[in-house]
Design a protein around this motif. Structure first.
Motif, PDB file in Angstrom:
ATOM      1  N   LEU A   6      14.441 -12.070  35.728  1.00 27.25           N
ATOM      2  CA  LEU A   6      14.704 -12.794  34.485  1.00 27.25           C
ATOM      3  C   LEU A   6      13.576 -12.619  33.471  1.00 27.25           C
ATOM      4  O   LEU A   6      13.815 -12.650  32.270  1.00 27.25           O
ATOM      5  CB  LEU A   6      14.975 -14.277  34.775  1.00 27.25           C
ATOM      6  N   SER A  24      24.244 -19.723  32.804  1.00 25.75           N
ATOM      7  CA  SER A  24      22.791 -19.973  32.803  1.00 25.75           C
ATOM      8  C   SER A  24      22.295 -20.617  34.094  1.00 25.75           C
ATOM      9  O   SER A  24      21.108 -20.602  34.389  1.00 25.75           O
ATOM     10  CB  SER A  24      22.447 -20.856  31.606  1.00 25.75           C
ATOM     11  N   GLY A  45      25.090 -21.874  28.510  1.00 33.63           N
ATOM     12  CA  GLY A  45      26.498 -22.113  28.798  1.00 33.63           C
ATOM     13  C   GLY A  45      26.776 -22.006  30.282  1.00 33.63           C
ATOM     14  O   GLY A  45      26.231 -21.136  30.963  1.00 33.63           O
ATOM     15  N   GLU A  46      27.573 -22.928  30.786  1.00 33.52           N
ATOM     16  CA  GLU A  46      27.996 -22.891  32.191  1.00 33.52           C
ATOM     17  C   GLU A  46      29.454 -23.319  32.291  1.00 33.52           C
ATOM     18  O   GLU A  46      29.887 -24.243  31.626  1.00 33.52           O
ATOM     19  CB  GLU A  46      27.135 -23.823  33.058  1.00 33.52           C
ATOM     20  N   VAL A  47      30.198 -22.664  33.154  1.00 33.86           N
ATOM     21  CA  VAL A  47      31.617 -23.004  33.326  1.00 33.86           C
ATOM     22  C   VAL A  47      31.834 -23.908  34.531  1.00 33.86           C
ATOM     23  O   VAL A  47      32.873 -24.540  34.658  1.00 33.86           O
ATOM     24  CB  VAL A  47      32.475 -21.706  33.402  1.00 33.86           C
ATOM     25  N   VAL A  48      30.843 -23.993  35.413  1.00 38.18           N
ATOM     26  CA  VAL A  48      30.975 -24.797  36.637  1.00 38.18           C
ATOM     27  C   VAL A  48      30.111 -26.059  36.509  1.00 38.18           C
ATOM     28  O   VAL A  48      28.968 -25.993  36.039  1.00 38.18           O
ATOM     29  CB  VAL A  48      30.576 -23.966  37.888  1.00 38.18           C
ATOM     30  N   PRO A  51      26.276 -26.215  38.377  1.00 36.08           N
ATOM     31  CA  PRO A  51      25.242 -25.495  37.629  1.00 36.08           C
ATOM     32  C   PRO A  51      25.008 -26.070  36.228  1.00 36.08           C
ATOM     33  O   PRO A  51      23.861 -26.107  35.752  1.00 36.08           O
ATOM     34  CB  PRO A  51      25.800 -24.073  37.524  1.00 36.08           C
ATOM     35  N   ALA A  73      31.382 -24.750  29.309  1.00 37.04           N
ATOM     36  CA  ALA A  73      32.471 -23.991  28.688  1.00 37.04           C
ATOM     37  C   ALA A  73      32.611 -22.638  29.368  1.00 37.04           C
ATOM     38  O   ALA A  73      31.681 -22.149  30.019  1.00 37.04           O
ATOM     39  CB  ALA A  73      32.181 -23.785  27.202  1.00 37.04           C
ATOM     40  N   ASP A  74      33.772 -22.037  29.161  1.00 38.33           N
ATOM     41  CA  ASP A  74      34.027 -20.707  29.714  1.00 38.33           C
ATOM     42  C   ASP A  74      33.412 -19.646  28.803  1.00 38.33           C
ATOM     43  O   ASP A  74      33.772 -19.547  27.624  1.00 38.33           O
ATOM     44  CB  ASP A  74      35.549 -20.512  29.837  1.00 38.33           C
ATOM     45  N   ALA A  91      23.185 -12.779  32.817  1.00 41.41           N
ATOM     46  CA  ALA A  91      22.472 -12.184  33.960  1.00 41.41           C
ATOM     47  C   ALA A  91      23.035 -12.690  35.283  1.00 41.41           C
ATOM     48  O   ALA A  91      23.577 -13.792  35.382  1.00 41.41           O
ATOM     49  CB  ALA A  91      20.988 -12.524  33.868  1.00 41.41           C
ATOM     50  N   GLY A  92      22.905 -11.846  36.292  1.00 40.95           N
ATOM     51  CA  GLY A  92      23.195 -12.275  37.661  1.00 40.95           C
ATOM     52  C   GLY A  92      24.662 -12.298  38.037  1.00 40.95           C
ATOM     53  O   GLY A  92      25.048 -12.990  38.978  1.00 40.95           O
ATOM     54  N   MET A  93      25.483 -11.563  37.291  1.00 43.82           N
ATOM     55  CA  MET A  93      26.910 -11.469  37.651  1.00 43.82           C
ATOM     56  C   MET A  93      27.278  -9.995  37.792  1.00 43.82           C
ATOM     57  O   MET A  93      26.520  -9.118  37.415  1.00 43.82           O
ATOM     58  CB  MET A  93      27.779 -12.055  36.539  1.00 43.82           C
ATOM     59  N   LEU A  97      32.734  -8.794  35.410  1.00 41.48           N
ATOM     60  CA  LEU A  97      32.794 -10.184  34.916  1.00 41.48           C
ATOM     61  C   LEU A  97      32.047 -10.295  33.584  1.00 41.48           C
ATOM     62  O   LEU A  97      32.531 -10.919  32.629  1.00 41.48           O
ATOM     63  CB  LEU A  97      32.213 -11.154  35.955  1.00 41.48           C
ATOM     64  N   GLN A 118      22.424  -8.257  32.574  1.00 39.17           N
ATOM     65  CA  GLN A 118      21.845  -7.839  33.846  1.00 39.17           C
ATOM     66  C   GLN A 118      22.923  -7.918  34.914  1.00 39.17           C
ATOM     67  O   GLN A 118      23.096  -8.934  35.579  1.00 39.17           O
ATOM     68  CB  GLN A 118      20.627  -8.721  34.174  1.00 39.17           C
TER      69      GLN A 118
HETATM   70  N1  SAM Z   1      22.037 -16.327  34.922  1.00 42.21           N
HETATM   71  C1  SAM Z   1      21.402 -16.891  36.097  1.00 42.21           C
HETATM   72  C2  SAM Z   1      20.529 -15.884  36.764  1.00 42.21           C
HETATM   73  O1  SAM Z   1      20.617 -14.700  36.424  1.00 42.21           O
HETATM   74  O2  SAM Z   1      19.728 -16.248  37.637  1.00 42.21           O
HETATM   75  C3  SAM Z   1      22.427 -17.445  37.071  1.00 42.21           C
HETATM   76  C4  SAM Z   1      23.272 -16.411  37.753  1.00 42.21           C
HETATM   77  S1  SAM Z   1      24.496 -17.134  38.788  1.00 42.21           S
HETATM   78  C5  SAM Z   1      24.581 -16.027  40.097  1.00 42.21           C
HETATM   79  C6  SAM Z   1      25.980 -16.891  37.870  1.00 42.21           C
HETATM   80  C7  SAM Z   1      26.389 -18.121  37.075  1.00 42.21           C
HETATM   81  O3  SAM Z   1      27.403 -17.763  36.137  1.00 42.21           O
HETATM   82  C8  SAM Z   1      26.969 -19.222  37.946  1.00 42.21           C
HETATM   83  O4  SAM Z   1      26.237 -20.406  37.735  1.00 42.21           O
HETATM   84  C9  SAM Z   1      28.416 -19.361  37.442  1.00 42.21           C
HETATM   85  O5  SAM Z   1      28.872 -20.685  37.449  1.00 42.21           O
HETATM   86  C10 SAM Z   1      28.330 -18.817  36.036  1.00 42.21           C
HETATM   87  N2  SAM Z   1      29.561 -18.273  35.466  1.00 42.21           N
HETATM   88  C11 SAM Z   1      30.458 -17.450  36.055  1.00 42.21           C
HETATM   89  N3  SAM Z   1      31.472 -17.172  35.221  1.00 42.21           N
HETATM   90  C12 SAM Z   1      31.202 -17.808  34.054  1.00 42.21           C
HETATM   91  C13 SAM Z   1      31.880 -17.937  32.805  1.00 42.21           C
HETATM   92  N4  SAM Z   1      33.036 -17.337  32.585  1.00 42.21           N
HETATM   93  N5  SAM Z   1      31.324 -18.688  31.842  1.00 42.21           N
HETATM   94  C14 SAM Z   1      30.147 -19.324  32.059  1.00 42.21           C
HETATM   95  N6  SAM Z   1      29.464 -19.258  33.217  1.00 42.21           N
HETATM   96  C15 SAM Z   1      29.981 -18.511  34.206  1.00 42.21           C
END
Ligand code: SAM
Length: 225
Positions: A6, A24, A45-48, A51, A73-74, A91-93, A97, A118
């Motif tokens: 990060l 985030s 922003g977070e959808v869940v 987190p 929010a999504d 990052a982190g997905m 996605l 990322q």
């Molecule tokens: N960004 C951080 C990092 O790199 O360490 C967290 C990565 S974590 C593995 C992925 C996060 O993305 C999860 O908390 C998940 O809930 C969120 N997420 C997944 N799809 C999303 C969406 N459509 N909108 C917002 N958040 C989302």
């Protein structure tokens, strides 16, 4: 302490940028950006729900409510055009996605000039999305942390063309051939070779023929490196 991964993402954020960090989680990245005086305004922003609550808690713990707005929010629906966000970090997905998040909401936000993403896997999906949607790579980075390899892609508005090989390996990463790049793709080469063996041992179908061709093409590209 922020992970190296990060921190490297943060390095690409310009001084004074207005940042939206999508997905985030704990809001570590926006907190770091504000605490290190790089930015004064950020959105997380977070959808869940879980987190999202972690992000709220981290912002509160650091007393950064004046600077960071956390929204449930999504994807990019976490920010509005009035927020004047010019930099989006995701990052982190997985790459697909990230590409789908960008596809859904970016046209609503004309102020966005820079994307720092990322992907954990399939960065190719983002390079393809960029070509199709008027974004071009300005930098790429690959790094190893805790025995995992991560790629970072930085994009600005513009036109880009890439060969199939560059879409897969990354044009900047391919030119640089860093140790992490070589580690990643040597591992991939071994995995492709073992898949090829099982494909060759199986009864041949049209589908398998196509698969075999793809693997041979990829192995050819890796052999060139
Ligand atoms: N960004 C951080 C990092 O790199 O360490 C967290 C990565 S974590 C593995 C992925 C996060 O993305 C999860 O908390 C998940 O809930 C969120 N997420 C997944 N799809 C999303 C969406 N459509 N909108 C917002 N958040 C989302």
């Amino acid at each position: 302490n922020l992970s190296t991964r990060l921190q490297r993402v943060a390095n690409y954020v310009d001084q004074g940028a207005i940042v939206a960090d999508i997905g985030s989680d704990h809001a570590y990245l926006p907190c770091y950006l504000v605490l290190s005086n790089k930015v004064t305004t950020a959105f997380a922003g977070e959808v869940v729900l879980g987190p999202f609550e972690s992000a709220m808690e981290e912002v509160r713990r650091n007393q950064l409510e004046h600077a960071i707005t956390v929204r449930l929010a999504d994807g990019l629906l976490a920010v509005q055009p009035e927020d004047q966000v010019n930099t989006v970090t995701i990052a982190g997905m997985g790459g697909p996605l990230i590409a789908s998040i960008l596809s859904k909401g970016l046209s609503r936000l004309p102020s966005v000039q820079k994307l720092i993403v990322q992907p954990n896997i399939h960065a190719k999906a983002i390079r393809e999305w960029a070509i199709q949607n008027g974004w071009k790579l300005t930098a790429e980075e690959i790094l190893e942390e805790d025995a995992k390899i991560y790629e970072i892609l930085v994009l600005k508005k513009g036109v880009m063309t890439l060969s199939e090989k560059e879409k897969w390996l990354g044009p900047f990463l391919l030119a640089e051939k860093s140790p992490a790049f070589l580690t990643k793709w040597n591992k991939e080469k071994k995995s492709l070779q073992s898949i090829l063996m099982s494909v060759e041992n199986a009864e041949q179908t049209t589908e398998l023929e196509i698969k075999k061709k793809e693997i041979l093409q990829k192995l050819q590209w890796l052999k060139e490196e």
